[in-house]
Design a protein around this motif. Structure first.
Motif, PDB file in Angstrom:
ATOM      1  N   MET A 415      48.565  66.795  54.717  1.00 18.24           N
ATOM      2  CA  MET A 415      50.028  66.839  54.701  1.00 18.24           C
ATOM      3  C   MET A 415      50.546  66.396  53.341  1.00 18.24           C
ATOM      4  N   ILE A 453      48.592  63.315  52.117  1.00 18.90           N
ATOM      5  CA  ILE A 453      47.988  62.532  53.192  1.00 18.90           C
ATOM      6  C   ILE A 453      46.880  63.367  53.810  1.00 18.90           C
TER       7      ILE A 453
ATOM      8  N   SER B 235      61.842  56.209  57.429  1.00 21.97           N
ATOM      9  CA  SER B 235      60.859  57.275  57.265  1.00 21.97           C
ATOM     10  C   SER B 235      59.485  56.694  57.555  1.00 21.97           C
ATOM     11  N   GLY B 238      52.631  57.424  56.169  1.00 18.47           N
ATOM     12  CA  GLY B 238      51.547  58.310  56.584  1.00 18.47           C
ATOM     13  C   GLY B 238      50.282  57.550  56.923  1.00 18.47           C
ATOM     14  N   LYS B 240      46.827  57.163  60.134  1.00 16.06           N
ATOM     15  CA  LYS B 240      46.331  57.503  61.482  1.00 16.06           C
ATOM     16  C   LYS B 240      46.835  56.459  62.468  1.00 16.06           C
ATOM     17  N   LYS B 408      57.172  68.222  64.190  1.00 15.28           N
ATOM     18  CA  LYS B 408      58.122  67.277  63.608  1.00 15.28           C
ATOM     19  C   LYS B 408      58.925  66.680  64.761  1.00 15.28           C
ATOM     20  N   ARG B 425      62.440  58.327  61.734  1.00 17.03           N
ATOM     21  CA  ARG B 425      62.855  59.721  61.773  1.00 17.03           C
ATOM     22  C   ARG B 425      61.806  60.605  61.104  1.00 17.03           C
ATOM     23  N   ASP B 426      61.858  61.880  61.418  1.00 12.65           N
ATOM     24  CA  ASP B 426      61.000  62.890  60.773  1.00 12.65           C
ATOM     25  C   ASP B 426      59.510  62.555  60.817  1.00 12.65           C
ATOM     26  N   ALA B 428      55.942  63.357  61.391  1.00 10.66           N
ATOM     27  CA  ALA B 428      55.220  64.635  61.493  1.00 10.66           C
ATOM     28  C   ALA B 428      53.816  64.379  62.026  1.00 10.66           C
ATOM     29  N   LEU B 429      53.508  64.947  63.176  1.00 15.17           N
ATOM     30  CA  LEU B 429      52.181  64.774  63.778  1.00 15.17           C
ATOM     31  C   LEU B 429      51.326  65.973  63.444  1.00 15.17           C
ATOM     32  N   SER B 430      50.079  65.717  63.149  1.00 10.94           N
ATOM     33  CA  SER B 430      49.184  66.827  62.866  1.00 10.94           C
ATOM     34  C   SER B 430      47.859  66.588  63.554  1.00 10.94           C
ATOM     35  N   THR B 478      46.827  61.997  63.012  1.00 13.95           N
ATOM     36  CA  THR B 478      47.333  61.952  61.634  1.00 13.95           C
ATOM     37  C   THR B 478      48.859  62.080  61.633  1.00 13.95           C
ATOM     38  N   VAL B 479      49.507  61.164  60.945  1.00 14.10           N
ATOM     39  CA  VAL B 479      50.965  61.189  60.824  1.00 14.10           C
ATOM     40  C   VAL B 479      51.314  61.339  59.346  1.00 14.10           C
ATOM     41  N   GLY B 480      52.175  62.290  59.063  1.00 10.72           N
ATOM     42  CA  GLY B 480      52.584  62.505  57.676  1.00 10.72           C
ATOM     43  C   GLY B 480      53.906  61.818  57.419  1.00 10.72           C
ATOM     44  N   GLY B 481      54.161  61.503  56.181  1.00 11.55           N
ATOM     45  CA  GLY B 481      55.443  60.880  55.873  1.00 11.55           C
ATOM     46  C   GLY B 481      55.693  60.911  54.380  1.00 11.55           C
ATOM     47  N   LEU B 482      56.889  60.447  53.997  1.00 15.31           N
ATOM     48  CA  LEU B 482      57.244  60.467  52.585  1.00 15.31           C
ATOM     49  C   LEU B 482      56.627  59.289  51.842  1.00 15.31           C
ATOM     50  N   ASN B 483      56.267  58.245  52.615  1.00 14.09           N
ATOM     51  CA  ASN B 483      55.806  57.017  51.942  1.00 14.09           C
ATOM     52  C   ASN B 483      54.283  56.914  51.897  1.00 14.09           C
TER      53      ASN B 483
END
Lengths: 457, 483
Positions: A415, A453, B235, B238, B240, B408, B425-426, B428-430, B478-483
């Protein structure tokens, strides 16, 4: 129905509306005619042949207080148009006032000349002749040792539009479109892994379709993504392919400079007009006049002439870089930019792009990649940035690792997260190569450093 | 309501003629014809942007010969255009047949002769346009007055009444009279330069009663509340985490990541991670996945209308029915259209659906869900040291060939040492679909079961669907994020 009949019907309709109600400020009758051929391939074999047509009319009436009524039908008889006019007026009467409405467009003296929007060969295309295009797709896929399946289609389309309004605007035009798309599944015989790849092309002129290129690109795309690896977290440069540039730069900017989104303050670019937001490599325009391009037109969905508008210049978001239809332009007190968009007679005009173009740079892709020790290629993500905030975090569905200037293994469960303004500032190279996907023209773009990520931690 | 004039054209005499025209020419044919009336109301900041009404006729004629299909779409419904349409469609099927590599027959089904009518409590036609507009403005007011932080509201009301006829070469003759309604609420909140939005909707098969349930009445206040709350949300970081998905996300996972992989057209096209895996164990034993688009399930949810993803028959004349897809972790069935069931020598199970009469039926889901088990939400949260409770979804997508998906989430809460904390917020799961089905460590009980509805896109068409399930807990996502 021929031109004369439509003209007579439109005149009759506009007169009738005029007599209806003294509160009516302006009105519009829109006729749309459409004919198409569609051939579908499934499991790399012809599955379905289809033809169809859709002709219809819509009535738009607006009263002195800006209330809009709209009605549409696909029955093109006098009686049913009368009925629709009654309904549209009824709708107008129950709608709310809208002081922001100024007027419908007035007639224009001149319209631009845009070449190659209509292809006689395409209008007269017989289904039998269309098969030539898909046969190439099937054959090349069949001969490939790794391809196990293909879904594809060929679509050709002929449309004619007539717009008449009470401000004496009268315009009609015809256009053609054709498209080829290929979606291929490949399998690695050793690892047993499968992957998909896609490619597509949309053209105004039939002769420009290139089935061989489409299927070979789809095959390459699929193979490049076999045997994916999970990687660790990293902060590295990324290269956006033209598809990636469309997802992360062109499409979000197109949405953010939409006059309506902007006026409702739903755009991350609000309050940033006239500011330099990106690096010097960010140059974007919306050009409706490119010969033969699928986004080009002589006039927009309200009959306003199309033109070329600069949106970003050397990273600066231009003060007049918004896209308007007549409503949002009127609200802002400017001219419509000719971006009223109307897919068919059944929709009221919204705002859409014509051809959305990012200016190419002057170095080849090879050189851009060469300088990267460790990085990522981002080709395709199913995600799109949040237009109100500019935040993006998404899964790379198609992407590869770059190591020592070379493109290496594809990525799994990887990601990427970044804010668009940050991304615009970090653009440090743009390729001289570019690709056209429908209404988008995009080069390869390098972004200095981005958080990745990985699923492999 | 009386049968529309346009549909009366399709009488006994014409039907006999159609059988004559197609006799010895094609192996199978069907025709779908519909008359659609509808209203669209689109309001922003309490002002009307669109107040519209329409009448559209629509017809699709499908013909089949030995592996090749022809399809002719026409909008003008009368005896002459329909007969001409058949002639064209026959030509098209011959052309497809001459070039198709896969030869097969459509297995004959018993004819179905039936009238279906949706029993709406309040017919759409009987509600004055003024009342519909008042409803929309009321929702706009509720949302905009919720807080000074709400800067922009948007409400969309769509209703449609459709009458349609289905005929095929097996002598089926089905008439349906249906109505639908959808109401959307969007709110944008702003504070200190941060802009957040929320969107919610209610939808159903039925009449105006759809707007009168508790869920519909609180639609705009819920939306405004969420938009304001999201302003304060963080936010995500990112990494696991242990994840708990709410019923909406569970439903999304079951539909989007898993359900599309059991659509038999994807199986035949070698585009599914579940190709050739019938009878295999693909999930932990507690997993049971069902698709059941039959009518009358709304009673479970105390709703006076039918669920949005449910139907009487599919668009190939096959009655909707309950299909067990996964039982005790074992893959039992795929979802079929007439074509895929014929080719795979299975019984059709009512999943050949099209977005309108002018589109070709594809294999589509109806109401797909994971069956509940025995965990309460509190028990699930209690055991989580470092995790995220994910609620409601914005969008999601899946790579069908690998099962790699991303969702999302709309609202999420951090969980620390068994306690629900900070709003995020936001998120994102993958993950990989089949890995997830084996990493589930808890499935919620009946009390946590719920559903959501929407339109599902495939091959350029959108059809009505529902999906659902209980809360579920999954390890190491897995979680995505801006940080």
């Amino acid at each position: 129905m021929d031109d004369l009949n439509i003209f007579t019907l439109a005149k009759y309709g506009l007169d009738l509306i005029n007599k209806k109600n003294s509160n009516i400020k302006c009105s519009e009758i829109f006729f749309g005619q459409n004919k198409y051929v569609n051939i579908e391939i499934e499991e790399n074999s012809i599955k379905n042949s289809e033809i169809g047509e859709d002709n219809g009319v819509s009535i738009r009436v607006i009263n002195n207080k800006g209330s809009l009524g709209f009605a549409f039908t696909n029955r093109l008889e006098k009686k049913s148009i009368e009925k629709m006019i009654n309904i549209a007026v009824k709708m107008m009467n129950v709608g709310t006032d809208n002081p922001d409405f100024k007027d419908l467009p007035f007639s224009y003296k001149t319209y631009p000349d845009v070449d190659d929007l209509f292809d006689k060969d395409l209008k007269n295309l017989q289904l039998e002749d269309s098969l030539l295009y898909v046969e190439d797709l099937i054959k090349i896929c069949e001969e490939d040792a790794m391809a196990i399946s293909q879904t594809a289609n060929f679509i050709s389309n002929y449309s004619k539009t007539y717009i008449y309004n009470s401000n004496e605007l009268e315009i009609s035009g015809k256009e053609t479109n054709c498209s080829l798309s290929s979606h291929i599944i490949v399998k690695d015989k050793v690892s047993k892994e499968t992957s998909f790849g896609s490619e597509w092309q949309t053209e105004r002129m039939l002769k420009n379709l290139d089935p061989e290129r489409i299927v070979l690109n789809a095959l390459d795309d699929a193979k490049r993504n076999l045997n994916r690896k999970k990687i660790r977290n990293m902060k590295v440069p990324i290269i956006l392919t033209p598809k990636g540039t469309i997802s992360l730069i062109l499409r979000p900017i197109a949405a953010a400079v939409n006059g309506e989104t902007f006026q409702y303050k739903r755009s991350f670019l609000v309050d940033k007009r006239g500011e330099t937001l990106g690096s010097e490599y960010l140059n974007i325009e919306d050009n409706g006049l490119i010969a033969g391009a699928t986004g080009s037109s002589v006039f927009d969905g309200e009959g306003v002439p199309c033109r070329n508008k600069k949106i970003f210049e050397k990273g600066k978001f231009l003060r007049n870089g918004l896209l308007h239809n007549s409503f949002t332009a009127g609200k802002e007190g400017v001219e419509s930019t000719g971006n009223a968009s109307r897919n068919s007679y059944s929709t009221i005009p919204s705002i859409g792009i014509t051809n959305f173009v990012m200016k190419t740079g002057d170095i080849p892709l090879e050189e851009i990649i060469k300088g990267i020790k460790e990085g990522i290629v981002l080709d395709y993500t199913g995600d799109s940035p949040n237009i109100s905030t500019g935040d993006f975090s998404g899964l790379i569905l198609h992407g590869n690792l770059i190591k020592n200037g070379e493109i290496k293994e594809p990525l799994n469960e990887t990601m990427v997260g970044i804010n668009l303004i940050d991304l615009f500032q970090k653009i440090d190279a743009v390729s001289e190569e570019f690709s056209v996907y429908g209404v988008f023209r995009a080069p390869y773009v390098r972004i200095k450093s981005v958080n990745i990520i990985g699923g492999g931690n | 309501m009386e049968i529309a004039d346009e549909l009366k054209e399709i009488d006994e005499k014409l039907i006999n003629e159609l059988h004559q025209i197609t006799k010895d020419q094609v192996e199978y044919w069907d025709i779908r014809a519909s008359v659609n009336l509808g209203t669209n109301l689109d309001f922003t900041d309490q002002r009307s942007k669109e107040v519209s009404s329409y009448k559209i006729t629509d017809c699709g004629i499908r013909t089949f010969i030995n592996g090749g299909w022809g399809f002719c779409v026409l909008k003008d419904l009368n005896r002459v255009t329909i007969k001409n349409g058949f002639q064209k469609a026959i030509k098209l099927a011959k052309l497809s047949e001459s070039l198709s590599k896969y030869k097969f027959k459509i297995i004959e089904q018993d004819p179905m002769i039936q009238h279906f009518k949706i029993n709406s409590k309040k017919d759409l036609e009987e509600i004055d346009i003024g009342e519909k507009i008042k409803l929309v403005i009321d929702h706009e007011k509720i949302a905009s007055q919720y807080s000074p932080k709400i800067k922009n509201t948007h409400t969309l009301y769509l209703d449609a009444h459709t009458q349609n006829i289905f005929l095929n070469s097996f002598n089926s003759n089905i008439f349906q009279d249906l109505s639908f309604l959808r109401l959307f609420s969007l709110a944008y909140a702003q504070e200190n330069g941060i802009l957040q939005r929320s969107i919610n909707s209610v939808a159903g098969v039925g009449g105006y009663e759809i707007t009168e349930t508790e869920k519909a009445k609180t639609l705009s206040s819920k939306t405004a509340k969420e938009a304001v709350e999201l302003l304060k949300a963080k936010s995500p970081i990112g990494g696991k985490f242990t994840i708990i998905m709410d019923p909406i996300l569970t439903g999304t996972f079951v539909h989007e990541s898993f359900g599309h992989a059991v659509e038999a057209d994807h199986i035949l096209n070698k585009e599914s991670i579940l190709e050739g895996r019938l009878g295999e164990k693909i999930a932990i034993e507690e997993v049971n996945i069902i698709d059941n688009p039959t009518m009358s399930q709304s009673k479970k949810f105390n709703l006076p209308y039918e669920l949005f993803g449910c139907y009487f028959i599919d668009d190939e004349g096959i009655p909707s029915q309950k299909t067990i897809i996964v039982e005790k972790g074992i893959l039992k069935n795929y979802l079929h259209s007439l074509e895929t069931s014929s080719r795979m020598n299975e019984l059709p199970n009512g999943h050949g659906r099209a977005s309108s009469s002018s589109s070709r039926p594809q294999v589509r889901m109806g109401f797909t869900y994971l069956e509940p088990q025995d965990w309460s939400l509190e028990e699930m949260i209690e055991e989580v040291k470092d995790g995220i409770l994910c609620e409601d979804f914005q969008y999601g997508y899946t790579d069908p060939t690998t099962g790699n998906f991303q969702f999302k989430c709309k609202l999420s809460h951090q969980i620390v040492n068994g306690e629900k904390k900070q709003l995020m917020r936001d998120v994102a799961l993958s993950g990989m679909t089949l890995e997830i089905l084996n990493k589930i460590t808890a499935i919620g009980d009946q009390n946590t079961y719920n559903y959501s509805d929407g339109l599902c896109g495939k091959g350029g068409q959108s059809v009505r669907v529902c999906d659902g399930g209980p809360y579920i807990r999954i390890e190491n996502v897995t979680v995505g994020g801006l940080n």
